[in-house]
Scaffold this motif. Structure first.
Motif, mmCIF file in Angstrom:
data_model
loop_
_atom_site.group_PDB
_atom_site.id
_atom_site.type_symbol
_atom_site.label_atom_id
_atom_site.label_comp_id
_atom_site.label_asym_id
_atom_site.label_seq_id
_atom_site.Cartn_x
_atom_site.Cartn_y
_atom_site.Cartn_z
ATOM 1 N N ILE A 57 0.841 -1.205 0.000
ATOM 2 C CA ILE A 57 0.000 0.000 0.000
ATOM 3 C C ILE A 57 0.871 1.249 0.000
ATOM 4 C CG2 ILE A 57 -1.739 1.316 1.267
ATOM 5 C CD1 ILE A 57 -2.805 -1.213 -0.004
ATOM 6 N N ARG A 58 1.948 1.222 0.778
ATOM 7 C CA ARG A 58 2.851 2.369 0.827
ATOM 8 C C ARG A 58 3.515 2.603 -0.519
ATOM 9 N NH1 ARG A 58 5.770 1.164 5.367
ATOM 10 N NH2 ARG A 58 7.354 0.051 4.186
ATOM 11 N N ARG A 59 3.943 1.536 -1.174
ATOM 12 C CA ARG A 59 4.601 1.678 -2.478
ATOM 13 C C ARG A 59 3.628 2.180 -3.547
ATOM 14 N NH1 ARG A 59 7.545 -2.627 -0.193
ATOM 15 N NH2 ARG A 59 5.990 -4.188 -0.759
ATOM 16 N N ILE A 60 2.399 1.687 -3.518
ATOM 17 C CA ILE A 60 1.376 2.148 -4.470
ATOM 18 C C ILE A 60 1.074 3.626 -4.247
ATOM 19 C CG2 ILE A 60 -1.067 1.951 -5.105
ATOM 20 C CD1 ILE A 60 -0.825 -1.070 -4.526
ATOM 21 N N THR A 61 0.931 4.015 -2.982
ATOM 22 C CA THR A 61 0.612 5.409 -2.655
ATOM 23 C C THR A 61 1.746 6.342 -3.064
ATOM 24 O OG1 THR A 61 -0.692 4.627 -0.763
ATOM 25 C CG2 THR A 61 -0.149 6.969 -0.825
ATOM 26 N N LEU A 62 2.981 5.923 -2.860
ATOM 27 C CA LEU A 62 4.123 6.741 -3.281
ATOM 28 C C LEU A 62 4.102 6.950 -4.788
ATOM 29 C CD1 LEU A 62 6.807 8.191 -2.827
ATOM 30 C CD2 LEU A 62 7.961 5.967 -2.970
ATOM 31 N N SER A 63 3.796 5.907 -5.542
ATOM 32 C CA SER A 63 3.717 6.020 -6.998
ATOM 33 C C SER A 63 2.634 7.015 -7.408
ATOM 34 C CB SER A 63 3.433 4.645 -7.619
ATOM 35 O OG SER A 63 3.273 4.748 -9.014
ATOM 36 N N GLU A 64 1.496 6.987 -6.724
ATOM 37 C CA GLU A 64 0.406 7.916 -7.035
ATOM 38 C C GLU A 64 0.811 9.358 -6.732
ATOM 39 O OE1 GLU A 64 -2.749 6.262 -4.721
ATOM 40 O OE2 GLU A 64 -3.421 4.931 -6.329
ATOM 41 N N ILE A 65 1.536 9.547 -5.642
ATOM 42 C CA ILE A 65 2.000 10.889 -5.277
ATOM 43 C C ILE A 65 3.028 11.399 -6.280
ATOM 44 C CG2 ILE A 65 3.488 12.075 -3.588
ATOM 45 C CD1 ILE A 65 1.839 10.724 -1.397
ATOM 46 N N GLU A 66 3.921 10.528 -6.710
ATOM 47 C CA GLU A 66 4.943 10.926 -7.682
ATOM 48 C C GLU A 66 4.331 11.327 -9.015
ATOM 49 O OE1 GLU A 66 9.085 8.819 -7.320
ATOM 50 O OE2 GLU A 66 7.533 7.290 -7.123
ATOM 51 N N ASN A 67 3.197 10.751 -9.336
ATOM 52 C CA ASN A 67 2.541 11.022 -10.621
ATOM 53 C C ASN A 67 1.202 11.733 -10.420
ATOM 54 O OD1 ASN A 67 4.380 9.352 -12.566
ATOM 55 N ND2 ASN A 67 3.924 7.949 -10.885
ATOM 56 N N TRP A 68 1.167 12.654 -9.464
ATOM 57 C CA TRP A 68 -0.106 13.255 -9.064
ATOM 58 C C TRP A 68 -0.764 14.054 -10.187
ATOM 59 C CZ3 TRP A 68 -3.370 11.957 -5.596
ATOM 60 C CH2 TRP A 68 -4.446 12.801 -5.282
ATOM 61 N N ASP A 69 0.012 14.739 -11.002
ATOM 62 C CA ASP A 69 -0.582 15.543 -12.075
ATOM 63 C C ASP A 69 -1.397 14.682 -13.035
ATOM 64 O OD1 ASP A 69 0.267 17.938 -11.155
ATOM 65 O OD2 ASP A 69 2.043 18.054 -12.429
ATOM 66 N N ILE A 70 -0.939 13.451 -13.238
ATOM 67 C CA ILE A 70 -1.684 12.514 -14.084
ATOM 68 C C ILE A 70 -2.820 11.880 -13.279
ATOM 69 C CG2 ILE A 70 -1.554 10.358 -15.402
ATOM 70 C CD1 ILE A 70 1.376 11.057 -15.981
ATOM 71 N N ARG A 71 -2.492 11.500 -12.056
ATOM 72 C CA ARG A 71 -3.446 10.832 -11.186
ATOM 73 C C ARG A 71 -4.686 11.695 -10.924
ATOM 74 N NH1 ARG A 71 -6.076 6.792 -8.357
ATOM 75 N NH2 ARG A 71 -6.442 7.378 -6.208
ATOM 76 N N LYS A 72 -4.475 13.001 -10.710
ATOM 77 C CA LYS A 72 -5.598 13.850 -10.325
ATOM 78 C C LYS A 72 -6.584 14.091 -11.462
ATOM 79 C CE LYS A 72 -3.819 18.525 -11.144
ATOM 80 N NZ LYS A 72 -3.481 19.817 -10.513
ATOM 81 N N GLN A 73 -6.185 13.761 -12.690
ATOM 82 C CA GLN A 73 -7.097 13.884 -13.823
ATOM 83 C C GLN A 73 -8.125 12.752 -13.840
ATOM 84 O OE1 GLN A 73 -4.735 14.209 -17.399
ATOM 85 N NE2 GLN A 73 -3.436 15.818 -16.522
ATOM 86 N N HIS A 74 -7.852 11.728 -13.048
ATOM 87 C CA HIS A 74 -8.758 10.573 -12.982
ATOM 88 C C HIS A 74 -9.079 10.267 -11.512
ATOM 89 C CE1 HIS A 74 -7.714 9.979 -17.210
ATOM 90 N NE2 HIS A 74 -6.452 10.088 -16.854
ATOM 91 N N LEU A 75 -9.483 11.305 -10.798
ATOM 92 C CA LEU A 75 -9.715 11.161 -9.369
ATOM 93 C C LEU A 75 -10.860 10.205 -9.069
ATOM 94 C CD1 LEU A 75 -9.313 14.859 -8.183
ATOM 95 C CD2 LEU A 75 -7.700 12.985 -7.897
ATOM 96 N N VAL A 76 -10.628 9.369 -8.093
ATOM 97 C CA VAL A 76 -11.672 8.466 -7.608
ATOM 98 C C VAL A 76 -11.729 8.609 -6.086
ATOM 99 C CG1 VAL A 76 -11.434 6.833 -9.488
ATOM 100 C CG2 VAL A 76 -10.024 6.548 -7.453
ATOM 101 N N GLU A 77 -12.802 8.141 -5.507
ATOM 102 C CA GLU A 77 -12.964 8.178 -4.060
ATOM 103 C C GLU A 77 -11.897 7.312 -3.392
ATOM 104 O OE1 GLU A 77 -15.488 9.177 -0.538
ATOM 105 O OE2 GLU A 77 -14.857 10.055 -2.441
ATOM 106 N N MET A 78 -11.469 7.726 -2.211
ATOM 107 C CA MET A 78 -10.513 6.932 -1.445
ATOM 108 C C MET A 78 -11.101 5.553 -1.152
ATOM 109 S SD MET A 78 -7.641 8.573 -0.757
ATOM 110 C CE MET A 78 -7.000 7.627 0.627
ATOM 111 N N ASP A 79 -10.235 4.567 -1.066
ATOM 112 C CA ASP A 79 -10.646 3.253 -0.584
ATOM 113 C C ASP A 79 -10.678 3.363 0.943
ATOM 114 O OD1 ASP A 79 -10.878 0.653 0.310
ATOM 115 O OD2 ASP A 79 -9.486 -0.186 -1.166
#
Length: 240
Positions: free
Chosen positions: A159-181
């Protein structure tokens, strides 16, 4: 890129190596045991816990948004912003130490109040950090980023590794925002806190454990938040 920013890049690289390396044996065994306990808990109980933490976090986010000072110097350098954040970490550590000692000294019933109180302190801290680094938390994606920073700090393994990847690529990630798990969010946080603070409810040593644990938790959250926002700033100019 100036000399300080080059130094920060090295610090971020070292931080990323530390948070992505294999978890220690004691924590792995603890996580495994907690996982077995979680499987024994009825689904209805999990749903209640998830709903409660979701409501608590959302209320805390809203409250922190109202309490956070919104005027922030926009022309500060990264070095100046880092200095301000380090001062915030020390200030919030002091607050968390007092809170942890107070609730830890009160026994089991008062000790249970530590959970929402410490959560409020952590969220308020993250809002302050976001403003120092120049990000506008009135925007939904910035509040969601705060939750990702929180999850990065208080989760384990994959979970920590996945979250770090999302943070590193936030500009891309935030274009496809979904609700938190929210189920995973509350489960990871609860397991992490249980490991760090399980002795706080023990009479006689609760105050010492509470103060020590809270101090370390805020320091850990501070380092995580600082590097998460540094990553964004060095990837692109912050949004003012």
């Amino acid at each position: 890129m100036n000399e300080y920013e080059l130094k920060v890049i090295d610090e971020i690289a070292d931080w990323k190596r530390k948070i992505t390396r294999r978890t220690g044996m004691i924590k792995r065994l603890s996580k495994k045991a907690q996982g077995k306990i979680n499987h024994l808990i009825p689904t209805k109980v999990h749903l209640v816990l998830t709903g409660s933490i979701k409501a608590m976090v959302k209320a805390t986010l809203f409250g922190s948004q109202l309490m956070t000072r919104k005027s922030q110097e926009r022309r500060l350098s990264l070095e100046e912003r880092d200095k301000l954040v380090r001062k915030k970490i020390v200030a919030y550590q002091r607050t968390a130490i007092v809170e942890g000692a107070g609730t830890g000294a009160g026994g089991i019933l008062i000790g249970l109040a530590d959970f929402p109180l410490l959560l409020t302190i952590k969220m308020k801290f993250l809002f302050d950090v976001a403003y120092i680094y120049g990000f506008n938390t009135s925007e939904y994606e910035e509040r969601l980023f705060i939750l990702h920073v929180f999850q990065l700090a208080f989760s384990s393994g994959e979970i920590r590794r996945i979250t770090l990847s999302e943070i590193e690529n936030w500009d891309i990630r935030k274009q496809h925002l979904v609700e938190m798990d929210w189920h995973k969010f509350q489960e990871e946080y609860r397991d992490y806190i249980d490991f760090a603070k399980m002795f706080q409810l023990v009479p006689g040593i609760g105050a010492v454990v509470g103060a020590f644990a809270n101090n370390n938790l805020i320091r850990h959250l501070g380092l995580t938040a600082m590097n998460a926002y540094r990553l964004r700033i060095l990837n692109r100019a912050p949004e003012y």
